[in-house]
Motif scaffolding. Structure first.
Motif, short mmCIF file in Angstrom:
data_model
loop_
_atom_site.label_atom_id
_atom_site.label_comp_id
_atom_site.label_asym_id
_atom_site.label_seq_id
_atom_site.Cartn_x
_atom_site.Cartn_y
_atom_site.Cartn_z
N MET A 1 12.96 58.28 -8.60
CA MET A 1 14.47 57.67 -7.41
C MET A 1 14.28 56.39 -7.41
SD MET A 1 16.60 59.59 -8.75
CE MET A 1 17.76 59.26 -7.57
N ALA A 2 13.05 56.44 -6.28
CA ALA A 2 12.57 54.70 -5.16
C ALA A 2 13.33 53.43 -6.28
CB ALA A 2 11.24 55.46 -4.72
N LEU A 3 12.20 53.92 -7.64
CA LEU A 3 12.96 52.08 -8.30
C LEU A 3 13.92 52.74 -9.00
CD1 LEU A 3 9.42 53.01 -10.83
CD2 LEU A 3 9.70 51.13 -8.99
N GLN A 4 14.80 53.09 -8.78
CA GLN A 4 15.82 53.17 -9.45
C GLN A 4 17.19 53.29 -7.44
OE1 GLN A 4 17.45 57.08 -10.88
NE2 GLN A 4 15.63 56.65 -12.68
N SER A 5 16.29 53.20 -7.44
CA SER A 5 17.42 53.43 -5.86
C SER A 5 17.29 51.62 -5.22
CB SER A 5 16.83 53.85 -4.33
OG SER A 5 16.00 53.98 -4.35
N LYS A 6 16.26 50.25 -5.26
CA LYS A 6 16.11 49.82 -5.31
C LYS A 6 16.63 48.34 -5.74
CE LYS A 6 11.27 49.39 -4.44
NZ LYS A 6 9.62 49.43 -4.57
N PRO A 7 17.57 47.98 -6.84
CA PRO A 7 18.35 47.18 -7.60
C PRO A 7 20.23 47.43 -6.52
CG PRO A 7 17.28 48.08 -9.14
CD PRO A 7 17.12 49.37 -7.86
N TYR A 8 20.04 48.98 -6.16
CA TYR A 8 21.35 48.77 -5.67
C TYR A 8 20.66 48.65 -4.28
CZ TYR A 8 22.43 51.87 -9.60
OH TYR A 8 23.01 52.37 -10.58
N MET A 9 19.71 48.51 -3.56
CA MET A 9 19.58 48.13 -2.40
C MET A 9 19.69 46.62 -2.55
SD MET A 9 19.47 50.39 -0.13
CE MET A 9 19.14 49.59 1.44
N ALA A 10 18.64 46.10 -3.01
CA ALA A 10 19.17 44.44 -3.28
C ALA A 10 20.27 43.65 -3.49
CB ALA A 10 17.79 43.98 -4.95
N GLU A 60 10.98 41.14 -9.79
CA GLU A 60 9.20 42.56 -9.42
C GLU A 60 9.71 43.43 -10.11
OE1 GLU A 60 10.85 42.12 -5.30
OE2 GLU A 60 9.48 40.46 -4.93
N GLU A 61 10.99 43.45 -10.13
CA GLU A 61 11.96 44.78 -11.06
C GLU A 61 10.86 45.20 -11.96
OE1 GLU A 61 15.95 46.62 -12.94
OE2 GLU A 61 15.74 45.04 -11.56
N LEU A 62 11.62 44.59 -13.00
CA LEU A 62 10.02 44.29 -14.15
C LEU A 62 9.11 44.66 -14.16
CD1 LEU A 62 12.18 40.93 -16.08
CD2 LEU A 62 12.76 43.66 -16.64
N GLU A 63 8.71 43.79 -13.37
CA GLU A 63 7.16 44.12 -12.39
C GLU A 63 6.72 45.37 -12.57
OE1 GLU A 63 3.22 43.27 -12.71
OE2 GLU A 63 4.18 41.72 -14.11
N ALA A 64 7.21 46.37 -11.85
CA ALA A 64 7.39 47.39 -11.03
C ALA A 64 7.63 48.66 -12.66
CB ALA A 64 8.23 47.55 -10.16
N ARG A 65 8.38 48.26 -13.34
CA ARG A 65 8.65 49.17 -14.43
C ARG A 65 7.84 48.76 -15.12
NH1 ARG A 65 13.63 51.35 -15.49
NH2 ARG A 65 15.64 50.37 -13.96
N ARG A 66 7.19 47.50 -15.68
CA ARG A 66 6.31 47.27 -16.80
C ARG A 66 4.82 48.43 -16.75
NH1 ARG A 66 1.17 44.75 -17.10
NH2 ARG A 66 1.64 42.91 -15.31
N ALA A 67 4.52 48.07 -13.87
CA ALA A 67 3.33 48.98 -14.17
C ALA A 67 3.18 50.78 -13.94
CB ALA A 67 3.07 48.93 -13.00
N ALA A 68 4.69 51.16 -13.74
CA ALA A 68 4.69 52.80 -14.42
C ALA A 68 4.69 52.76 -15.92
CB ALA A 68 6.57 52.99 -13.83
N ILE A 69 5.40 52.13 -17.08
CA ILE A 69 4.67 52.31 -18.13
C ILE A 69 3.62 52.53 -19.05
CG2 ILE A 69 5.11 51.84 -20.50
CD1 ILE A 69 7.81 50.31 -19.12
N GLN A 70 2.22 51.61 -17.89
CA GLN A 70 0.83 51.58 -18.24
C GLN A 70 0.59 52.85 -17.78
OE1 GLN A 70 -0.32 47.80 -16.82
NE2 GLN A 70 0.15 46.49 -18.64
N LYS A 71 0.49 53.22 -16.59
CA LYS A 71 0.05 54.43 -15.54
C LYS A 71 0.49 55.49 -16.55
CE LYS A 71 0.02 56.75 -11.23
NZ LYS A 71 0.66 56.63 -9.78
N ARG A 72 1.70 55.22 -17.02
CA ARG A 72 2.15 56.71 -17.75
C ARG A 72 1.38 57.43 -19.32
NH1 ARG A 72 7.66 56.03 -15.95
NH2 ARG A 72 7.63 54.25 -18.54
N LYS A 73 0.82 55.46 -19.63
CA LYS A 73 0.21 54.99 -20.91
C LYS A 73 -1.23 56.36 -20.66
CE LYS A 73 2.26 52.20 -23.63
NZ LYS A 73 2.47 50.25 -24.03
#
Length: 427
Positions: A1-10, A60-73
């Motif tokens: 939820m924290a990742l999804q709220s950042k674009p709206y805040m930005a 920053e949003e794309l980098e955060a998404r990529r890091a989250a995907i790698q962490k899940r893998k």
């Protein structure tokens, strides 16, 4: 939820900035504080800053998404890998997987214990530096169709292994680099046992050859130059009798040792009166000890419990230890024999101590080896075969105890062991 709220805040922050800039420009324009050209310039600079800020936030949003995907893998991958690693760790023998660059990719706990905790990721040839191993590894990694290799590896602690180096087969459609698997099979005990057998045969042959050579030499002398010399006959025949008796003792000890080893893992079940056994043995050895003016002092507890053991073999133990002590201790000294229960009253502690010259510390660890002698010439002169303490050791091992030897040069030597007390029927 924290990742999804950042674009709206930005987005909210960017819209607030735009509204604030437009409101400020309109206010300044209405009061005549800003020209048209100035408004255009300020608006352009503000728009450029806003675009850069938006792009930066998008990255920053794309980098955060990529890091989250790698962490899940990564969270999913160790599940299967850890299972395989744990399975390999249960192997008692060292096991390693080597890639085409000679790096250690996988190593189980036994391999890490043998070569070091930090071996994974390092070059295998750094730990296994023997030329035979490097050659075998190169051959296995050279390409498909290479046969497995077996090389002998000895580490710094004299542990000996047969290392199987084999290639890991891949399908032809795979483009993976060649890999090799290493499996260590320890043969230290086998090699040492083989060496002991070879040494035993060599020593036994030498011990038999020496008296045989003497006897044959005396026979040739009696037949030849001393054929008519009666004095030489008596002297030579006496020596021949001594050498023949020595061979008989050696053969008897060899047969005795062989019989003891055959029953090594068969626990004795007889009940033995240890006090009576010691007294009888002392009476047997007493005449030989008295010839050197050696006193035998016994300290045996009253009402000593019977032990569980083999009476004949234990008699052999006491005869060997007491006769050795009476031969090698100083004349006019005392030989001390004691037998007392241990504190837990489960064993009888037996101690035999002489007042002899003692034995240097460097010899103590090897005294029970077959044919090992501290002073070879003196031992042979006294009729020793070099097997007495080896026989004692194996008999005591069968009786679930070991021979403890302590000695101090100039003060004497002490032999001790603990024999199990026979359990009562009610127990």
């Amino acid at each position: 939820m924290a990742l999804q709220s950042k674009p709206y805040m930005a987005l909210l922050n960017e819209r607030t900035i735009i509204v604030a800039i437009v409101f400020t420009l309109a206010l300044m324009w209405s009061f005549g504080q800003l020209s048209f050209l100035g408004a255009v310039i300020v608006s352009g600079v503000s728009a450029s800053c806003l675009v850069q800020l938006s792009v930066r936030r998008r990255f920053e949003e794309l980098e955060a998404r990529r890091a989250a995907i790698q962490k899940r893998k990564r969270a999913k991958r160790p599940t299967s890998v850890s299972i395989r690693a744990k399975a390999l760790d249960q192997l008692p023998s060292p096991f390693m997987l080597i890639d085409s660059d000679h790096r250690i990719v996988v190593a189980n706990l036994a391999a890490k214990d043998l070569l070091g905790e930090d071996i994974v990721g390092n070059d295998a040839t750094f730990y296994l530096r023997q030329v035979e191993f490097i050659t075998a590894l190169e051959k296995v990694l050279s390409g498909p169709g290479s046969d497995f290799q077996v090389v002998r590896y000895t580490n710094s602690k004299d542990r000996i292994f047969d290392v199987t180096v084999a290639a890991i087969p891949h399908r032809k459609s795979d483009e993976q680099q060649p890999e090799a698997v290493l499996f260590f099979y320890e043969v230290t005990s086998l090699i040492r046992a083989e060496q002991m057998r070879a040494d035993f045969v060599a020593n036994a042959s030498h011990e038999l050859r020496t008296p045989l050579t003497s006897i044959l030499g005396f026979i040739e002398t009696l037949i030849g130059p001393a054929a008519d010399d009666k004095d030489a006959h008596g002297r030579f025949l006496g020596i021949m009798q001594t050498e023949a008796e020595r061979m008989v003792r050696l053969i008897d000890d060899l047969l005795s040792l062989s019989r003891i080893e055959m029953t090594r893992y068969v626990a004795p079940e007889m009940e033995v009166d240890l006090k009576k056994l010691i007294v009888n043995t002392v009476s047997t050895i007493q005449p030989a000890a008295a010839a050197r003016n050696i006193k035998m002092e016994c300290n045996i507890s009253e009402n000593l419990a019977h032990i569980r053991g083999d009476g004949d073999q234990l008699t052999q133990v006491f005869i060997n230890l007491l006769s050795n002590a009476s031969k090698y201790c100083d004349p006019d000294s005392t030989l001390h024999i004691s037998a007392t229960p241990t504190l837990d009253n489960k064993r009888i502690h037996v101690n035999i101590r002489d007042e002899g010259p003692g034995i240097p510390q460097e010899h103590l660890a090897r005294l029970t080896e077959r044919f090992y002698r501290v002073d070879t010439a003196r031992s042979r002169k006294m009729g020793g075969t070099g097997l007495g303490l080896a026989i004692v050791k194996h008999i005591l091992l069968r009786h679930d105890t070991s021979l403890d030897i302590k000695s101090e040069v100039g003060k004497g030597t002490e032999f001790s062991f603990r024999l199990p007390i026979a359990q009562k029927p009610s127990e």
